[in-house]
Design a protein around this motif. Structure first.
Motif, PDB file in Angstrom:
ATOM      1  N   MET A 219      21.215  25.117 -89.663  1.00 34.82           N
ATOM      2  CA  MET A 219      19.930  24.441 -89.460  1.00 34.82           C
ATOM      3  C   MET A 219      19.449  23.682 -90.696  1.00 34.82           C
ATOM      4  SD  MET A 219      18.091  27.356 -87.187  1.00 34.82           S
ATOM      5  CE  MET A 219      16.605  26.398 -86.918  1.00 34.82           C
ATOM      6  N   GLY A 220      20.360  23.492 -91.652  1.00 36.25           N
ATOM      7  CA  GLY A 220      19.954  22.845 -92.904  1.00 36.25           C
ATOM      8  C   GLY A 220      19.331  21.472 -92.726  1.00 36.25           C
ATOM      9  N   SER A 221      19.814  20.713 -91.745  1.00 33.74           N
ATOM     10  CA  SER A 221      19.319  19.334 -91.601  1.00 33.74           C
ATOM     11  C   SER A 221      17.925  19.279 -90.990  1.00 33.74           C
ATOM     12  CB  SER A 221      20.294  18.520 -90.742  1.00 33.74           C
ATOM     13  OG  SER A 221      20.401  19.119 -89.455  1.00 33.74           O
ATOM     14  N   THR A 222      17.471  20.380 -90.391  1.00 32.17           N
ATOM     15  CA  THR A 222      16.137  20.385 -89.778  1.00 32.17           C
ATOM     16  C   THR A 222      15.174  21.278 -90.557  1.00 32.17           C
ATOM     17  OG1 THR A 222      16.817  22.186 -88.311  1.00 32.17           O
ATOM     18  CG2 THR A 222      17.001  19.952 -87.433  1.00 32.17           C
ATOM     19  N   THR A 223      15.605  21.729 -91.740  1.00 32.14           N
ATOM     20  CA  THR A 223      14.814  22.714 -92.493  1.00 32.14           C
ATOM     21  C   THR A 223      14.372  22.163 -93.835  1.00 32.14           C
ATOM     22  OG1 THR A 223      16.058  24.483 -91.422  1.00 32.14           O
ATOM     23  CG2 THR A 223      14.854  25.070 -93.409  1.00 32.14           C
ATOM     24  N   GLY A 243      11.242  26.940 -92.510  1.00 33.45           N
ATOM     25  CA  GLY A 243      10.500  26.165 -91.517  1.00 33.45           C
ATOM     26  C   GLY A 243      11.049  24.764 -91.351  1.00 33.45           C
ATOM     27  N   ALA A 244      10.612  24.126 -90.272  1.00 35.45           N
ATOM     28  CA  ALA A 244      11.153  22.808 -89.924  1.00 35.45           C
ATOM     29  C   ALA A 244      10.620  21.720 -90.847  1.00 35.45           C
ATOM     30  CB  ALA A 244      10.794  22.497 -88.473  1.00 35.45           C
ATOM     31  N   THR A 245      11.336  20.593 -90.848  1.00 36.13           N
ATOM     32  CA  THR A 245      10.918  19.447 -91.664  1.00 36.13           C
ATOM     33  C   THR A 245       9.580  18.904 -91.157  1.00 36.13           C
ATOM     34  OG1 THR A 245      12.108  17.992 -90.172  1.00 36.13           O
ATOM     35  CG2 THR A 245      13.288  18.741 -92.133  1.00 36.13           C
ATOM     36  N   THR A 250       5.528  17.377 -87.165  1.00 39.60           N
ATOM     37  CA  THR A 250       4.398  16.493 -86.871  1.00 39.60           C
ATOM     38  C   THR A 250       4.649  15.505 -85.734  1.00 39.60           C
ATOM     39  OG1 THR A 250       5.144  15.012 -88.626  1.00 39.60           O
ATOM     40  CG2 THR A 250       3.451  16.620 -89.210  1.00 39.60           C
ATOM     41  N   GLU A 251       5.916  15.280 -85.394  1.00 40.80           N
ATOM     42  CA  GLU A 251       6.171  14.312 -84.314  1.00 40.80           C
ATOM     43  C   GLU A 251       6.507  15.062 -83.022  1.00 40.80           C
ATOM     44  OE1 GLU A 251       8.968  11.283 -85.528  1.00 40.80           O
ATOM     45  OE2 GLU A 251       8.036  11.193 -87.509  1.00 40.80           O
ATOM     46  N   PRO A 252       5.686  14.877 -81.973  1.00 41.52           N
ATOM     47  CA  PRO A 252       5.818  15.682 -80.756  1.00 41.52           C
ATOM     48  C   PRO A 252       7.206  15.642 -80.126  1.00 41.52           C
ATOM     49  CG  PRO A 252       3.875  14.278 -80.642  1.00 41.52           C
ATOM     50  CD  PRO A 252       4.597  13.906 -81.894  1.00 41.52           C
ATOM     51  N   ASN A 253       7.883  14.503 -80.212  1.00 39.39           N
ATOM     52  CA  ASN A 253       9.156  14.401 -79.499  1.00 39.39           C
ATOM     53  C   ASN A 253      10.376  14.741 -80.341  1.00 39.39           C
ATOM     54  OD1 ASN A 253       7.939  13.718 -77.097  1.00 39.39           O
ATOM     55  ND2 ASN A 253       7.731  11.585 -77.749  1.00 39.39           N
ATOM     56  N   ARG A 254      10.137  15.118 -81.601  1.00 40.92           N
ATOM     57  CA  ARG A 254      11.296  15.543 -82.407  1.00 40.92           C
ATOM     58  C   ARG A 254      11.380  17.055 -82.354  1.00 40.92           C
ATOM     59  NH1 ARG A 254      12.101  11.767 -87.622  1.00 40.92           N
ATOM     60  NH2 ARG A 254      14.076  12.898 -87.602  1.00 40.92           N
ATOM     61  N   ASP A 255      12.592  17.553 -82.279  1.00 39.02           N
ATOM     62  CA  ASP A 255      12.750  18.962 -81.974  1.00 39.02           C
ATOM     63  C   ASP A 255      14.016  19.502 -82.648  1.00 39.02           C
ATOM     64  OD1 ASP A 255      12.069  21.247 -80.079  1.00 39.02           O
ATOM     65  OD2 ASP A 255      14.171  20.853 -79.649  1.00 39.02           O
ATOM     66  N   ILE A 256      13.945  20.776 -83.035  1.00 36.24           N
ATOM     67  CA  ILE A 256      15.067  21.389 -83.761  1.00 36.24           C
ATOM     68  C   ILE A 256      16.377  21.273 -82.983  1.00 36.24           C
ATOM     69  CG2 ILE A 256      15.998  23.622 -84.528  1.00 36.24           C
ATOM     70  CD1 ILE A 256      13.109  24.389 -85.338  1.00 36.24           C
ATOM     71  N   ARG A 257      16.345  21.667 -81.717  1.00 33.09           N
ATOM     72  CA  ARG A 257      17.624  21.776 -80.997  1.00 33.09           C
ATOM     73  C   ARG A 257      18.247  20.416 -80.720  1.00 33.09           C
ATOM     74  NH1 ARG A 257      14.169  21.129 -77.058  1.00 33.09           N
ATOM     75  NH2 ARG A 257      14.758  20.977 -74.866  1.00 33.09           N
ATOM     76  N   THR A 258      17.409  19.434 -80.368  1.00 34.21           N
ATOM     77  CA  THR A 258      18.014  18.134 -80.057  1.00 34.21           C
ATOM     78  C   THR A 258      18.516  17.445 -81.330  1.00 34.21           C
ATOM     79  OG1 THR A 258      15.765  17.281 -79.990  1.00 34.21           O
ATOM     80  CG2 THR A 258      16.832  17.654 -77.891  1.00 34.21           C
ATOM     81  N   ALA A 283      17.561  31.053 -78.616  1.00 42.36           N
ATOM     82  CA  ALA A 283      16.334  30.456 -79.180  1.00 42.36           C
ATOM     83  C   ALA A 283      15.567  31.403 -80.082  1.00 42.36           C
ATOM     84  CB  ALA A 283      15.437  29.973 -78.040  1.00 42.36           C
ATOM     85  N   LYS A 284      15.626  32.699 -79.777  1.00 45.17           N
ATOM     86  CA  LYS A 284      14.882  33.652 -80.612  1.00 45.17           C
ATOM     87  C   LYS A 284      15.371  33.601 -82.053  1.00 45.17           C
ATOM     88  CE  LYS A 284      13.651  37.640 -77.907  1.00 45.17           C
ATOM     89  NZ  LYS A 284      14.011  39.037 -77.758  1.00 45.17           N
ATOM     90  N   SER A 285      16.655  33.320 -82.241  1.00 45.13           N
ATOM     91  CA  SER A 285      17.172  33.210 -83.608  1.00 45.13           C
ATOM     92  C   SER A 285      16.810  31.866 -84.221  1.00 45.13           C
ATOM     93  CB  SER A 285      18.705  33.335 -83.632  1.00 45.13           C
ATOM     94  OG  SER A 285      19.088  34.535 -83.053  1.00 45.13           O
ATOM     95  N   HIS A 286      16.995  30.804 -83.433  1.00 49.26           N
ATOM     96  CA  HIS A 286      16.850  29.487 -84.035  1.00 49.26           C
ATOM     97  C   HIS A 286      15.401  29.049 -84.222  1.00 49.26           C
ATOM     98  CE1 HIS A 286      21.119  29.410 -82.825  1.00 49.26           C
ATOM     99  NE2 HIS A 286      21.190  28.879 -84.021  1.00 49.26           N
ATOM    100  N   TYR A 287      14.489  29.672 -83.509  1.00 49.42           N
ATOM    101  CA  TYR A 287      13.072  29.339 -83.686  1.00 49.42           C
ATOM    102  C   TYR A 287      12.294  30.516 -84.274  1.00 49.42           C
ATOM    103  CZ  TYR A 287      13.776  25.116 -80.916  1.00 49.42           C
ATOM    104  OH  TYR A 287      14.199  23.885 -80.469  1.00 49.42           O
ATOM    105  N   SER A 288      13.016  31.518 -84.792  1.00 45.27           N
ATOM    106  CA  SER A 288      12.329  32.767 -85.130  1.00 45.27           C
ATOM    107  C   SER A 288      11.260  32.597 -86.196  1.00 45.27           C
ATOM    108  CB  SER A 288      13.347  33.829 -85.560  1.00 45.27           C
ATOM    109  OG  SER A 288      14.135  33.340 -86.609  1.00 45.27           O
ATOM    110  N   TYR A 289      11.376  31.619 -87.070  1.00 49.42           N
ATOM    111  CA  TYR A 289      10.399  31.501 -88.162  1.00 49.42           C
ATOM    112  C   TYR A 289       9.197  30.641 -87.799  1.00 49.42           C
ATOM    113  CZ  TYR A 289      14.215  33.498 -90.800  1.00 49.42           C
ATOM    114  OH  TYR A 289      15.215  34.338 -91.228  1.00 49.42           O
ATOM    115  N   THR A 290       9.336  29.815 -86.787  1.00 45.68           N
ATOM    116  CA  THR A 290       8.287  28.824 -86.541  1.00 45.68           C
ATOM    117  C   THR A 290       7.698  28.855 -85.133  1.00 45.68           C
ATOM    118  OG1 THR A 290      10.070  27.257 -86.087  1.00 45.68           O
ATOM    119  CG2 THR A 290       9.035  27.109 -88.258  1.00 45.68           C
ATOM    120  N   MET A 291       8.185  29.770 -84.284  1.00 43.37           N
ATOM    121  CA  MET A 291       7.741  29.683 -82.884  1.00 43.37           C
ATOM    122  C   MET A 291       6.252  29.965 -82.706  1.00 43.37           C
ATOM    123  SD  MET A 291       9.327  33.031 -81.012  1.00 43.37           S
ATOM    124  CE  MET A 291      11.011  33.001 -81.569  1.00 43.37           C
ATOM    125  N   ALA A 292       5.621  30.648 -83.675  1.00 48.62           N
ATOM    126  CA  ALA A 292       4.196  30.973 -83.495  1.00 48.62           C
ATOM    127  C   ALA A 292       3.267  29.853 -83.949  1.00 48.62           C
ATOM    128  CB  ALA A 292       3.851  32.259 -84.248  1.00 48.62           C
TER     129      ALA A 292
END
Ligand code: SF4
Ligand code: SF4
Ligand code: SF4
Length: 316
Positions: A219-223, A243-245, A250-258, A283-292
Motif C-alpha cells: 500500500m506504499g503508493s496510497t500511503t 493513513g491514506a494520501t 480529500t477527493e471523493p472518487n479516489r480510493d485505496i483499492r482502485t 478489506a479489514k486489513s487494507h482499510y484497518s487504519y482509516t475506516m473510522a
C-alpha cells in the motif's frame, strides 16, 4: 513529576485515549534528542511519565488514541479546555486507527469476544465496574473536539515527532510532506508477467523489485510517508498504517483499492478487477487504519459491510 525546564518553557499536556500506547513509546524513541526537547518543554501531564491526574492549563496538548468510551470523550474535552493547541497524535487519533476497525462490529460482538467467549476471563460476563461505557461507535479525535494539527503514523516516526515538538517550541508550523511511502522506497517498479496475487507470507520476494510487480499487495503508493518507509526497505509490504494520501482522503472518487489495482495491473499480468476483488475480500486489513474516518467511511465507493458479507458468504 515535572521536568526541570526553564520558566519560559512551552507547557505540554499529554493524554491517551483508546489506543495501544505505542505513540507514547515514540517519544522514548527520540533517545538523546528528548533532552533537547525537555530543555524547552515542560511536560505537566503525561500518563506514562507524571502522576498528574488533572488538566493544568497548557500551551500544547498531545492526544493519542481514538474515542471509544465515555471516558475518552471526557478526557478529550478536558484536554481541549486546558490546551491552546491540540495535536491529534498518531493514526488512532487522526483516523481512528486500529481501534477504528471496531466500527465493523457491534458492541455486543466486541464484548462477547473480549469477555463472554474468552477462555482467559474468569466470569465470562460483561464487566460491571472499572470499564468506561462504550460510545455508540469509534470516532477519530476531531469528531469530538477541534484539532489544530494532525500527526498521523502508527506511531509517527520519531523524526516527525521531534520536528513537530521543536517547531511548536520555535513557533513555526511543522513540515508536512505530502509524499508517499513509495517516495522513499528503493525497490524498482517494473513490468512483469506475474499473473496472480500472492499473500504477504508467500515465497521469498525479490529484494530489489517493487512488491506490486511481484504480485504482493503493497500500500506504499496510497500511503502518506510518516515513517521513512521501514517496511518495504526491510522486506515487508506496507500495510498503510500512516493513513491514506491527501489526494485519496480529500477527493471523493479516489480510493485505496482502485488506485492500487490500477498500478498493480499495469505492472503485472493480473487483471485490475482481480486486485479490486482481493482488496475488498480482505478489506479489514487494507482499510484497518482509516475506516473510522469520515474521509474514507463516507466515500460513495466505500462499502466495507457489503464486502465483508460477500467475503463471509464465500467461506460458507
Ligand atoms: S497510532 Fe498506532 S502506535 Fe499509536 S496508539 Fe494507535 S495503534 Fe498504537
Ligand atoms: S508499492 Fe511498495 S514496494 Fe513498490 S515502490 Fe511503493 S513502497 Fe516500494
Ligand atoms: S511502511 Fe507502511 S506499514 Fe510500514 S510503517 Fe510506513 S506506513 Fe506503516
Amino acid at each position: 513529576m515535572e521536568n526541570a525546564a526553564p520558566n519560559n518553557a512551552v507547557t505540554v499536556n499529554i493524554e491517551w485515549l483508546s489506543d495501544c500506547g505505542g505513540c507514547h513509546v515514540a517519544i522514548v524513541d527520540l533517545h538523546e534528542k528528548i533532552l533537547q526537547v525537555l530543555q524547552s518543554v515542560s511536560i505537566q501531564r503525561c500518563p506514562v511519565l507524571t502522576d498528574q491526574k488533572g488538566y493544568p492549563p497548557a500551551r500544547v496538548g498531545l492526544v493519542s488514541g481514538a474515542i471509544r468510551t465515555e471516558h475518552d470523550r471526557h478526557a478529550a474535552e478536558e484536554m481541549r479546555k486546558s490546551c491552546e493547541l491540540i495535536i491529534a497524535w498518531g493514526s488512532c487519533a487522526v483516523y481512528g486507527g486500529i481501534v477504528g476497525a471496531g466500527i465493523v462490529h457491534s458492541r455486543r460482538e466486541i464484548f462477547d469476544t473480549v469477555y463472554g467467549n474468552n477462555k482467559t476471563t474468569l466470569t465470562h460476563a460483561d464487566p460491571t465496574s472499572r470499564v468506561s461505557p462504550f460510545e455508540q461507535s469509534v470516532l477519530p479525535l476531531d469528531r469530538v473536539i477541534d484539532v489544530d494539527l494532525y500527526l498521523p503514523g502508527c506511531p509517527p516516526h520519531p523524526a516527525f515527532v521531534f520536528d513537530a515538538l521543536i517547531a511548536l517550541v520555535e513557533g513555526r508550523t511543522p513540515k508536512a510532506t505530502k509524499k508517499t511511502v513509495c517516495s522513499r522506497c528503493t525497490r524498482r517498479m517494473e513490468k512483469t508477467d506475474v499473473d496472480r496475487i500472492r499473500s504477504a507470507s508467500e515465497g521469498i520476494p525479490d529484494p530489489e523489485k517493487c512488491f506490486l510487480s511481484q504480485g504482493y499487495i503493497c500500500m506504499g503508493s496510497t500511503t502518506l510517508d510518516r515513517c521513512l518507509s521501514p517496511c518495504p526497505t526491510n522486506g515487508v509490504v506496507c500495510t498503510g498504517c500512516a493513513g491514506a494520501t491527501m489526494q485519496i482522503l480529500t477527493e471523493p472518487n479516489r480510493d485505496i483499492r482502485t488506485e492500487i489495482a490500477e498500478r498493480m495491473s499495469r505492472l503485472t499480468a493480473i487483471p485490475r478487477d482481480a486486485v479490486v476483488r482481493e482488496i475488498e475480500r480482505t478489506a479489514k486489513s487494507h482499510y484497518s487504519y482509516t475506516m473510522a474516518t469520515s474521509m474514507i467511511g463516507e466515500k460513495p465507493t466505500f462499502l466495507i459491510r457489503k464486502w465483508l458479507a460477500d467475503a463471509e458468504a464465500t467461506y460458507e
